[in-house]
Design a protein around this motif. Structure first.
Motif, PDB file in Angstrom:
ATOM      1  N   UNK A  31      -2.511   0.856  -1.404  1.00  0.00           N
ATOM      2  CA  UNK A  31      -3.296   1.842  -0.829  1.00  0.00           C
ATOM      3  C   UNK A  31      -4.796   1.579  -0.653  1.00  0.00           C
ATOM      4  N   UNK A  32      -5.315   0.897  -1.908  1.00  0.00           N
ATOM      5  CA  UNK A  32      -6.719   0.523  -1.966  1.00  0.00           C
ATOM      6  C   UNK A  32      -7.106  -0.363  -0.725  1.00  0.00           C
ATOM      7  N   UNK A  33      -6.212  -1.072  -0.380  1.00  0.00           N
ATOM      8  CA  UNK A  33      -6.370  -1.945   0.791  1.00  0.00           C
ATOM      9  C   UNK A  33      -6.407  -1.272   2.188  1.00  0.00           C
ATOM     10  N   UNK A  34      -5.474  -0.428   2.218  1.00  0.00           N
ATOM     11  CA  UNK A  34      -5.175   0.356   3.371  1.00  0.00           C
ATOM     12  C   UNK A  34      -6.469   1.414   3.714  1.00  0.00           C
ATOM     13  N   UNK A  35      -7.063   1.881   2.588  1.00  0.00           N
ATOM     14  CA  UNK A  35      -8.142   2.589   2.696  1.00  0.00           C
ATOM     15  C   UNK A  35      -9.602   1.852   3.143  1.00  0.00           C
ATOM     16  N   UNK A  36      -9.636   0.557   2.780  1.00  0.00           N
ATOM     17  CA  UNK A  36     -10.693  -0.399   2.928  1.00  0.00           C
ATOM     18  C   UNK A  36     -10.548  -0.719   4.626  1.00  0.00           C
ATOM     19  N   UNK A  37      -9.160  -0.910   4.876  1.00  0.00           N
ATOM     20  CA  UNK A  37      -8.971  -1.217   6.568  1.00  0.00           C
ATOM     21  C   UNK A  37      -9.616  -0.024   7.329  1.00  0.00           C
ATOM     22  N   UNK A  91      -2.912   3.601  10.529  1.00  0.00           N
ATOM     23  CA  UNK A  91      -3.140   3.491   9.193  1.00  0.00           C
ATOM     24  C   UNK A  91      -3.829   4.638   8.458  1.00  0.00           C
ATOM     25  N   UNK A  92      -4.441   5.699   9.172  1.00  0.00           N
ATOM     26  CA  UNK A  92      -4.838   7.137   8.618  1.00  0.00           C
ATOM     27  C   UNK A  92      -3.616   7.854   8.535  1.00  0.00           C
ATOM     28  N   UNK A  93      -2.708   7.907   9.530  1.00  0.00           N
ATOM     29  CA  UNK A  93      -1.317   8.446   9.184  1.00  0.00           C
ATOM     30  C   UNK A  93      -0.746   8.040   7.933  1.00  0.00           C
ATOM     31  N   UNK A  94      -0.790   6.865   7.854  1.00  0.00           N
ATOM     32  CA  UNK A  94       0.074   6.320   6.513  1.00  0.00           C
ATOM     33  C   UNK A  94      -0.731   6.691   5.383  1.00  0.00           C
ATOM     34  N   UNK A  95      -1.965   6.647   5.410  1.00  0.00           N
ATOM     35  CA  UNK A  95      -2.883   6.917   4.374  1.00  0.00           C
ATOM     36  C   UNK A  95      -2.687   8.789   4.090  1.00  0.00           C
ATOM     37  N   UNK A  96      -2.691   9.546   4.982  1.00  0.00           N
ATOM     38  CA  UNK A  96      -2.160  10.647   4.457  1.00  0.00           C
ATOM     39  C   UNK A  96      -0.868  11.055   3.963  1.00  0.00           C
TER      40      UNK A  96
END
Length: 182
Positions: A31-37, A91-96
């Motif tokens: 999740x941290x890496x996803x937010x950074x991407x 990626x935004x959808x996955x983070x949500x």
């Protein structure tokens, strides 16, 4: 043989418990890496939008103008930007989805449709942790159950193999005994 089986069962169950207990921590690091991407993609998209706005265009109009150009480098830039926007949306959808999911279900959300680049980076940089959260305990319990199933399967295979060996020895002994009596 009984002791070997018992040790094997303990190793399988313990290994599965340890492995599964790390799922919430891995999900957190993913999740941290996803937010950074997403942050990096946001910056790239904002720069493109600012350049388009400076020329009095919106993003789509700028992309259409670049795409209709005879310059191959502009075509490549359009393709790259479209891929960036599409990836940003995924990626935004996955983070949500991750934010909406409970900590117990986050590993499942990631497993459903991971971003392979982020998954690979998260795996390379993964640092195991001691699972003291409820999610870690639940995943540890799931690992114990799966480990017990795996251990039972392995034990059944060993039992079947041992039974075949006993039957083969018994048949061989019966044949030898039968020939000796003749």
């Amino acid at each position: 043989m009984f002791l070997v089986r018992r040790v094997l069962v303990v190793l399988i169950v313990g290994g599965c418990a340890l492995l599964f207990s790390q799922a919430p921590e891995f999900a957190q690091q993913y999740r941290y890496r996803l937010a950074s991407a997403i942050d990096e993609l946001t910056t790239a998209i904002q720069i493109f939008d600012e350049q388009a706005n400076h020329a009095g265009l919106d993003r789509q109009t700028a992309l259409n103008i670049y795409a209709s150009s005879n310059e191959s480098s502009l075509h490549q830039q359009v393709d790259a930007m479209r891929r960036s926007v599409a990836r940003y949306q995924l990626l935004s959808d996955q983070l949500e989805d991750l934010a909406a999911a409970s900590s117990v279900l986050r590993p499942v959300v990631i497993a459903r449709q991971p971003d392979h680049r982020i998954l690979s980076d998260a795996w390379r940089g993964f640092m195991p942790s001691l699972p003291v959260s409820l999610a870690g305990v639940i995943w540890c319990g799931a690992g114990v159950l799966i480990g017990m199933f795996c251990a039972a399967s392995v034990s059944a295979l060993f039992g079947t193999a041992a039974r075949f060996r006993r039957e083969a020895r018994s048949k061989a002994f019966s044949r030898i005994r039968g020939k000796a009596l003749q």
